[in-house]
Design a protein around this motif. Sequence first.
Motif, PDB file in Angstrom:
ATOM      1  N   ALA A 114       0.830  -1.213   0.000  1.00  0.00           N
ATOM      2  CA  ALA A 114       0.000   0.000   0.000  1.00  0.00           C
ATOM      3  C   ALA A 114       0.859   1.255   0.000  1.00  0.00           C
ATOM      4  N   VAL A 115       1.936   1.244   0.763  1.00  0.00           N
ATOM      5  CA  VAL A 115       2.824   2.401   0.842  1.00  0.00           C
ATOM      6  C   VAL A 115       3.537   2.632  -0.486  1.00  0.00           C
ATOM      7  N   THR A 116       4.019   1.564  -1.111  1.00  0.00           N
ATOM      8  CA  THR A 116       4.697   1.743  -2.403  1.00  0.00           C
ATOM      9  C   THR A 116       3.721   2.214  -3.478  1.00  0.00           C
ATOM     10  N   ALA A 117       2.474   1.764  -3.400  1.00  0.00           N
ATOM     11  CA  ALA A 117       1.468   2.242  -4.355  1.00  0.00           C
ATOM     12  C   ALA A 117       1.212   3.738  -4.166  1.00  0.00           C
ATOM     13  N   ALA A 118       1.187   4.181  -2.914  1.00  0.00           N
ATOM     14  CA  ALA A 118       0.995   5.612  -2.633  1.00  0.00           C
ATOM     15  C   ALA A 118       2.179   6.427  -3.158  1.00  0.00           C
ATOM     16  N   LEU A 119       3.380   5.894  -3.026  1.00  0.00           N
ATOM     17  CA  LEU A 119       4.560   6.590  -3.543  1.00  0.00           C
ATOM     18  C   LEU A 119       4.541   6.660  -5.067  1.00  0.00           C
ATOM     19  N   ALA A 120       4.077   5.607  -5.711  1.00  0.00           N
ATOM     20  CA  ALA A 120       3.974   5.623  -7.172  1.00  0.00           C
ATOM     21  C   ALA A 120       2.974   6.688  -7.619  1.00  0.00           C
ATOM     22  N   ALA A 121       1.861   6.815  -6.899  1.00  0.00           N
ATOM     23  CA  ALA A 121       0.857   7.817  -7.252  1.00  0.00           C
ATOM     24  C   ALA A 121       1.370   9.232  -7.014  1.00  0.00           C
ATOM     25  N   PRO A 131       9.970  -7.323  -8.493  1.00  0.00           N
ATOM     26  CA  PRO A 131      11.245  -6.604  -8.450  1.00  0.00           C
ATOM     27  C   PRO A 131      11.329  -5.464  -9.458  1.00  0.00           C
ATOM     28  N   SER A 132      10.767  -5.650 -10.635  1.00  0.00           N
ATOM     29  CA  SER A 132      10.833  -4.583 -11.645  1.00  0.00           C
ATOM     30  C   SER A 132       9.979  -3.386 -11.235  1.00  0.00           C
ATOM     31  N   GLN A 133       8.816  -3.646 -10.639  1.00  0.00           N
ATOM     32  CA  GLN A 133       7.989  -2.546 -10.138  1.00  0.00           C
ATOM     33  C   GLN A 133       8.716  -1.782  -9.035  1.00  0.00           C
ATOM     34  N   LEU A 134       9.339  -2.519  -8.151  1.00  0.00           N
ATOM     35  CA  LEU A 134      10.074  -1.873  -7.062  1.00  0.00           C
ATOM     36  C   LEU A 134      11.228  -1.046  -7.606  1.00  0.00           C
ATOM     37  N   GLN A 135      11.967  -1.586  -8.575  1.00  0.00           N
ATOM     38  CA  GLN A 135      13.128  -0.873  -9.101  1.00  0.00           C
ATOM     39  C   GLN A 135      12.745   0.425  -9.799  1.00  0.00           C
ATOM     40  N   ARG A 136      11.571   0.452 -10.424  1.00  0.00           N
ATOM     41  CA  ARG A 136      11.118   1.704 -11.031  1.00  0.00           C
ATOM     42  C   ARG A 136      10.892   2.771  -9.956  1.00  0.00           C
TER      43      ARG A 136
END
Length: 213
Positions: free
Chosen positions: A33-40, A186-191
């Motif tokens: 959830a936190v990484t999704a918020a950072l992406a947004a 891993p690719s989503q995280l690396q972006r």
Amino acid sequence: MLALTLALPLAGCAKHKTATPGEAKLENEDFVAVTAALAAAAPQVQAEVAAAKAAWPAILDGARRRPGPATRAKVRLAAERAAQVRLPALFTEEGAAQLTGPATRVAGRFRSFQTLSARSWQLLDSYLEQIEHGSPSEARFARRNLPLYVESIYDAHFSLAELGKQMQDGYKTLGGAKTFGGSLTPSQLQRLVATYSKERDELSPKEQVKLGS
């Protein structure tokens, strides 16, 4: 003091204890959830970063010269962009209090960046106004205190630049690709790591003025 106060939520990062299966599931969900918020939030953040980097060369020495129209315009744009970075509900003090595991530290670091950046750019713009148009006493006061906000802007971006590494560490702590599967690859995280990184977000060179100088 402003930088110190806002940095306090980042302190006390203890080692990750062994979690029960239920706790581990919740920690993983919170991290996703936190990484999704950072992406947004990334487009707003990168707009602020671009404006900050454009203004930084003119202010890193404390704006010793009389600020001209070009400097004022760059600082005002950076202040506007910083104000437009919204704090996700999950990252507020109330929201973050419900988070568990590494997600808590990631949320706290972003909150420190957002709060420190918005407030410091706003005050810097106000002090430049006093230097340019205020009375002699107002201008002297502004020049003496302006370095605090220059330092705070640098600190805000230093905090932002550490988010990528903190996400990498949290991902590894929680079990990495084996644990997250398709919910966070891993690719989503690396972006995300590339977006919130030292190379992209840190201001350079470091500020060249101290409070009272």
